[in-house]
Design a protein around this motif. Structure first.
Motif, mmCIF file in Angstrom:
data_model
loop_
_atom_site.group_PDB
_atom_site.id
_atom_site.type_symbol
_atom_site.label_atom_id
_atom_site.label_comp_id
_atom_site.label_asym_id
_atom_site.label_seq_id
_atom_site.Cartn_x
_atom_site.Cartn_y
_atom_site.Cartn_z
ATOM 1 N N ALA A 1 67.604 -36.734 -42.015
ATOM 2 C CA ALA A 1 68.676 -37.628 -42.463
ATOM 3 C C ALA A 1 68.789 -38.837 -41.549
ATOM 4 N N VAL A 2 68.721 -38.599 -40.246
ATOM 5 C CA VAL A 2 68.790 -39.706 -39.285
ATOM 6 C C VAL A 2 67.594 -40.634 -39.469
ATOM 7 N N ASP A 3 66.410 -40.071 -39.665
ATOM 8 C CA ASP A 3 65.215 -40.888 -39.860
ATOM 9 C C ASP A 3 65.361 -41.775 -41.101
ATOM 10 N N HIS A 4 65.900 -41.209 -42.183
ATOM 11 C CA HIS A 4 66.066 -41.982 -43.418
ATOM 12 C C HIS A 4 67.040 -43.132 -43.200
ATOM 13 N N LEU A 5 68.178 -42.858 -42.572
ATOM 14 C CA LEU A 5 69.169 -43.915 -42.355
ATOM 15 C C LEU A 5 68.601 -45.016 -41.471
ATOM 16 N N THR A 6 67.900 -44.626 -40.411
ATOM 17 C CA THR A 6 67.316 -45.615 -39.506
ATOM 18 C C THR A 6 66.303 -46.493 -40.235
ATOM 19 N N ARG B 1 82.875 -54.437 -30.936
ATOM 20 C CA ARG B 1 82.166 -53.249 -31.427
ATOM 21 C C ARG B 1 82.682 -52.910 -32.827
ATOM 22 N N ALA B 2 81.777 -52.705 -33.739
ATOM 23 C CA ALA B 2 82.126 -52.283 -35.101
ATOM 24 C C ALA B 2 81.465 -50.935 -35.356
ATOM 25 N N VAL B 3 82.236 -50.013 -35.915
ATOM 26 C CA VAL B 3 81.764 -48.638 -36.067
ATOM 27 C C VAL B 3 82.052 -48.151 -37.479
ATOM 28 N N ALA B 4 81.107 -47.454 -38.060
ATOM 29 C CA ALA B 4 81.302 -46.777 -39.343
ATOM 30 C C ALA B 4 80.890 -45.322 -39.191
ATOM 31 N N THR B 5 81.648 -44.453 -39.838
ATOM 32 C CA THR B 5 81.303 -43.031 -39.869
ATOM 33 C C THR B 5 80.709 -42.705 -41.231
ATOM 34 N N VAL B 6 79.570 -42.070 -41.210
ATOM 35 C CA VAL B 6 78.891 -41.655 -42.438
ATOM 36 C C VAL B 6 78.846 -40.131 -42.456
ATOM 37 N N ASN B 7 79.411 -39.554 -43.501
ATOM 38 C CA ASN B 7 79.408 -38.110 -43.655
ATOM 39 C C ASN B 7 78.225 -37.734 -44.536
ATOM 40 N N CYS B 8 77.249 -37.065 -43.949
ATOM 41 C CA CYS B 8 76.057 -36.661 -44.683
ATOM 42 C C CYS B 8 76.099 -35.167 -44.988
ATOM 43 N N ALA C 1 74.256 -35.246 -59.139
ATOM 44 C CA ALA C 1 73.447 -36.038 -58.200
ATOM 45 C C ALA C 1 73.368 -35.356 -56.841
ATOM 46 N N ALA C 2 74.498 -34.788 -56.408
ATOM 47 C CA ALA C 2 74.545 -34.141 -55.096
ATOM 48 C C ALA C 2 73.707 -32.873 -55.049
ATOM 49 N N MET C 3 73.391 -32.305 -56.217
ATOM 50 C CA MET C 3 72.585 -31.089 -56.252
ATOM 51 C C MET C 3 71.127 -31.342 -55.894
ATOM 52 N N VAL C 4 70.670 -32.578 -56.018
ATOM 53 C CA VAL C 4 69.235 -32.823 -55.881
ATOM 54 C C VAL C 4 68.872 -33.642 -54.647
ATOM 55 N N ARG C 5 69.848 -33.959 -53.799
ATOM 56 C CA ARG C 5 69.479 -34.760 -52.633
ATOM 57 C C ARG C 5 70.526 -34.641 -51.535
ATOM 58 N N THR C 6 70.140 -35.051 -50.340
ATOM 59 C CA THR C 6 71.098 -35.290 -49.264
ATOM 60 C C THR C 6 71.972 -36.466 -49.669
ATOM 61 N N THR C 7 73.259 -36.386 -49.357
ATOM 62 C CA THR C 7 74.166 -37.476 -49.697
ATOM 63 C C THR C 7 74.731 -38.114 -48.429
ATOM 64 N N ALA C 8 75.133 -39.364 -48.566
ATOM 65 C CA ALA C 8 75.743 -40.099 -47.455
ATOM 66 C C ALA C 8 77.002 -40.784 -47.960
ATOM 67 N N ALA C 9 78.151 -40.414 -47.405
ATOM 68 C CA ALA C 9 79.426 -41.012 -47.799
ATOM 69 C C ALA C 9 80.002 -41.777 -46.618
ATOM 70 N N ILE C 10 80.292 -43.040 -46.831
ATOM 71 C CA ILE C 10 80.918 -43.863 -45.783
ATOM 72 C C ILE C 10 82.412 -43.553 -45.798
ATOM 73 N N THR C 11 82.922 -43.047 -44.691
ATOM 74 C CA THR C 11 84.294 -42.541 -44.697
ATOM 75 C C THR C 11 85.259 -43.289 -43.779
ATOM 76 N N MET C 12 84.801 -43.796 -42.653
ATOM 77 C CA MET C 12 85.709 -44.427 -41.702
ATOM 78 C C MET C 12 85.100 -45.716 -41.169
ATOM 79 N N LEU C 13 85.954 -46.714 -40.939
ATOM 80 C CA LEU C 13 85.523 -48.002 -40.401
ATOM 81 C C LEU C 13 86.429 -48.412 -39.259
ATOM 82 N N GLU C 14 85.842 -49.070 -38.268
ATOM 83 C CA GLU C 14 86.610 -49.527 -37.109
ATOM 84 C C GLU C 14 86.049 -50.866 -36.651
#
Length: 468
Positions: free
Chosen positions: A347-352, A329-336, A305-318
């Motif tokens: 990538a930013v445009d897609h997430l937004t 304030r609630a914060v999440a880190t997404v590793n793309c 799956a990762a071979m054919v697209r940009t990926t987004a992994a949610i890694t950290m939460l606060e």
């Protein structure tokens, strides 16, 4: 694309060579060069990297006697072994640092202490065995033996050993800046990345030597929501964490659009003759069936799956600092990981767009764009790598691919036209899962083949005098 076999590589690797590499790797693992935090090195970290350098100098005296050695960044090493000519130099890379291990490593499932460098049952166990001290050792093992035999490179050879690859690669950046200031333009660069992967592709019985000809970009993206605070006894209808949670569900529910890059098409078409049945037919026509493959491959596992697209992994939460306090304030880190052919901005445009909530701020913390694609096919540098694979792993199918992770190689790409990512070590599915996880290990036999790979590469015709 050629799949080369060589009779010299069909015999098992020399036992003494493999055992020497294993012994030296075990010593290197015992020096726990965990990636230091950003900023100047502490005295303890400096002492640890000094200890690894001392170990390498003792094990590979021929290399350190012949090479000019410079410290780059905080503890990186840049070594130059002069060749008959300085033009079209070669850069071979690995990194000294490793990711940390939990204090309670037994609970994580380690069978041997991560930094004991245990040799048992034909394996070397420990943190860094695969990422990346195994590759570092087989490189130096081959180079040291060749120098002891009186060999000298036909062209300048640089060995770059990073010290903070696991944290953005500042030492590699410093090395590239230094080479650029001296007008050095590498003709060929080889760093870690792919490997001789077993059971990596559905239906392929042979090992697959995947050589990264590019790598995805990487972006650390922060999603944040602000709100009024207060006591948890009177919660609002929508809290900052609740709004953020809905955004995260939207991210995971709307994957990035897929596309099959020409490099992936080349990989599939190279693999196809070694498959059977419908998969062989489909992959042999990967170019014309790219739309079908983009829909099919994600169903076969996360790697495909990762071979054919940009990926987004949610890694950290606060969120809230206390159990009875509303989060302001609630914060999440997404590793793309940004697909080759795309960009951080896309990538930013897609997430937004998929979050579709102005209360969620989307901001880039740090990023790097996908790397340029290095030449494959009949290019002599690519063919040199394929030939070296044939010498060391004659049963393997050598294919180009887009590396999914990030490496120090991405920093060198701006001064070099041909940058590849490949560690000549055999890895099965369990070993690949152990990278950055428990029970990292490498087979002694594979270390011997890794040494054979570098010997073949360094002594091959392509790395001979540029006038050839």
């Amino acid at each position: 694309m050629k799949w080369r076999r060589a009779s010299a590589g069909q015999n098992p690797p020399d036992h003494e060579v493999a055992q020497s590499a294993a012994d030296h790797l075990a010593q290197a693992i015992r020096v726990a060069t965990v990636t230091p935090p950003a900023g100047p090195l502490s005295e303890a970290d400096q002492a640890t990297f000094d200890a690894l350098r001392a170990m390498l100098e003792a094990a590979y005296s021929q290399v350190f006697d012949v090479a000019t050695v410079e410290t780059v960044g905080r503890a990186g090493l840049l070594m130059r072994i002069p060749g008959a000519v300085a033009e079209r130099p070669v850069v071979l890379m690995a990194h000294q640092d490793v990711v940390p291990v939990p204090a309670d490593w037994r609970a994580e499932g380690w069978e041997h202490a991560p930094f004991d460098g245990v040799i048992a049952d034909g394996w070397v166990h420990g943190r860094g065995a695969l990422d990346d001290k195994g590759a570092l050792v087989v490189l130096l093992e081959a180079l040291d033996a060749l120098l002891a035999e009186g060999w000298r490179p036909a062209r300048d050879l640089y060995v770059l050993l990073g010290a903070d690859e696991e944290q953005h690669g500042a030492s590699a950046v410093a090395a590239v800046d230094l080479l650029e200031s001296r007008g050095v333009e590498p003709w060929l660069v080889l760093d870690e990345g792919g490997a001789v992967a077993v059971d990596a592709f559905p239906g392929l019985k042979a090992p697959m030597a995947v050589i990264g000809a590019s790598e995805k970009g990487i972006a650390t993206i922060e999603l944040s929501v602000t709100a009024d605070g207060g006591h948890a006894s009177t919660p609002p209808r929508q809290s900052a964490p609740g709004i953020l949670a809905a955004a995260l569900v939207a991210v995971e529910s709307h994957p990035f659009p897929g596309a099959l890059h020409p490099l992936s098409i080349e990989m599939f078409e190279t693999v196809a003759p070694h498959l059977r049945g419908p998969m062989r037919l489909a992959l042999s026509r990967a170019r014309s069936l790219s739309g079908v493959l983009v829909r099919l491959l994600p169903r076969l596992g996360p790697e495909l799956a990762a071979m054919v697209r940009t990926t987004a992994a949610i890694t950290m939460l606060e969120g809230s600092p206390a159990q009875n306090v509303l989060a302001t304030r609630a914060v999440a880190t997404v590793n793309c990981r940004i697909a080759v052919g795309s960009s951080v901005a896309k990538a930013v445009d897609h997430l937004t767009r998929v979050i579709a909530d102005p209360r969620v701020a989307v901001s880039v913390v740090e990023s790097s764009e996908p790397s340029p694609v290095s030449p494959t096919g009949e290019d002599e540098r690519w063919q040199a790598l394929v030939a070296a694979v044939g010498e060391s792993y004659p049963d393997a199918v050598a294919v180009p691919y887009v590396m999914l992770a990030a490496s120090d190689a991405r920093h060198v790409a701006r001064i070099a036209p041909a940058v590849y990512r490949f560690a000549p070590l055999r890895m099965d599915r369990a070993q690949r899962a152990a990278i950055h996880g428990p029970n990292e290990r490498v087979a002694i036999e594979s270390l011997g083949r890794g040494v054979a790979f570098y010997r073949a590469l360094l002594t091959g015709d392509a790395l001979g005098p540029p006038s050839r």
